[in-house]
Design an enzyme around this catalytic site. Sequence first.
Site, PDB file in Angstrom:
ATOM      1  N   CYS A  82     102.147  -3.876  59.519  1.00  0.00           N
ATOM      2  CA  CYS A  82     102.443  -5.287  59.770  1.00  0.00           C
ATOM      3  C   CYS A  82     101.338  -6.014  60.523  1.00  0.00           C
ATOM      4  O   CYS A  82     101.383  -7.244  60.646  1.00  0.00           O
ATOM      5  CB  CYS A  82     103.758  -5.415  60.524  1.00  0.00           C
ATOM      6  SG  CYS A  82     105.169  -4.707  59.631  1.00  0.00           S
ATOM      7  N   CYS A 214     113.990 -10.325  60.791  1.00  0.00           N
ATOM      8  CA  CYS A 214     113.222 -11.186  59.893  1.00  0.00           C
ATOM      9  C   CYS A 214     113.469 -10.763  58.445  1.00  0.00           C
ATOM     10  O   CYS A 214     113.790  -9.610  58.166  1.00  0.00           O
ATOM     11  CB  CYS A 214     111.732 -11.124  60.220  1.00  0.00           C
ATOM     12  SG  CYS A 214     110.933  -9.572  59.774  1.00  0.00           S
TER      13      CYS A 214
END
Length: 394
Positions: A82, A214
């Site tokens: 990420c 998310c």
Amino acid sequence: MKDKAYVVGVGMVPFQKPGKSESYDVMAAAATRAALADAGLDYDKVQQAYVGYVYGDSTSGQRALYHVGMTGIPVLNVNNNCSTGSSALFLARQAVESGAVECALALGFEQMQPGAIVAMFHDRVSPFTSFDAETDVLVGNTEIPLALRYFGGAGKAHMEEFGTTLETFAKIRAKASRHASRNPVALFRQEVTPEEVMAAQVVWPGVMTKLMACPPTCGAAAAIVCSKAFADKHGLDSSVRIAAQAMTTDGPETFGAHDMREVVGYSMAKRAADQVYEAAGIGPQDVDVVELHDCFAHNELITYEALGLCRRGDAAKFVDDGDNTYGGKFVTNPSGGLLSKGHPLGATGLAQCTELVQQLRGQADARQVEGARLALQHNLGLGGACVTTLYEKA
């Protein structure tokens, strides 16, 4: 003293749900063109490109950039989970500061699939074997998707040590929605209240509701990085420079501390932030605006403490006092963050860069943080890598 790198152009495409976006290469080319147009620069002036993505075949970066131009420059593909987009930025900045090139492109994109993140290769050792084993011991709940166990477990550890409540995480999520409502490129722009976050589908009783995580997202973002001499030669906007940047990986505490907050990179993030503060000669209190890695509301709370925005154990009070939003000590994630803007893994770090450059230029419109001069970016990838970047209004 080495020359600083300047961010002279940024661009991104609006983030979309999986299945709703264009192909990764089309999104990436559009983000690149947007960054070039923002800089006022032709692609043939770019000397190297660092292209980040997590889910894609080798040389997907070339596929994307060939739409923009086939100039023969080096194109390096980057994958750091990420923190991939920020890793591409780290390399571009390093190339410019070292004098290897005068101008480099950092590009990140992701075309994701619906649902929780899962392993793509099942015929080899997973890079998360040790993370999973430690999570099994500390958390259990093996029926819950791993990302939720990682970060939910970290939030649970904070709750158990400091008495943090689920309502605090709900307030963080509601704050993200308020910020995103002002951001035209955010995926979710509808405001939600803490009560609505609490009433959402429960994914881990007492620890997390669905809105605290998310969503999988598709998108792309890019930045043009160059030297001051190059910017002056070509008449580019050199009002934003990278004052300091650090990348860290896991230390022995990740598994040795037997604490889920360490498993998800608390000390890794703290080291990166401390290195940046020391290099820039500032403290966290000097920062005006922050884009941090809120893949879960739980990680945003933990990161407040890792970045030194508040003392360890004081994150709930920090939220309750409104010190994480407009009118408080720090405006965190004015873009809406990963929770509301979306999280296309390879693009996230460069979307954060885009937001902060716009803030320092005074171009953030309804999201503008008044008088912003120092902006801090935190981008975390498990496995692990953390990149922290400090931008300064020149």
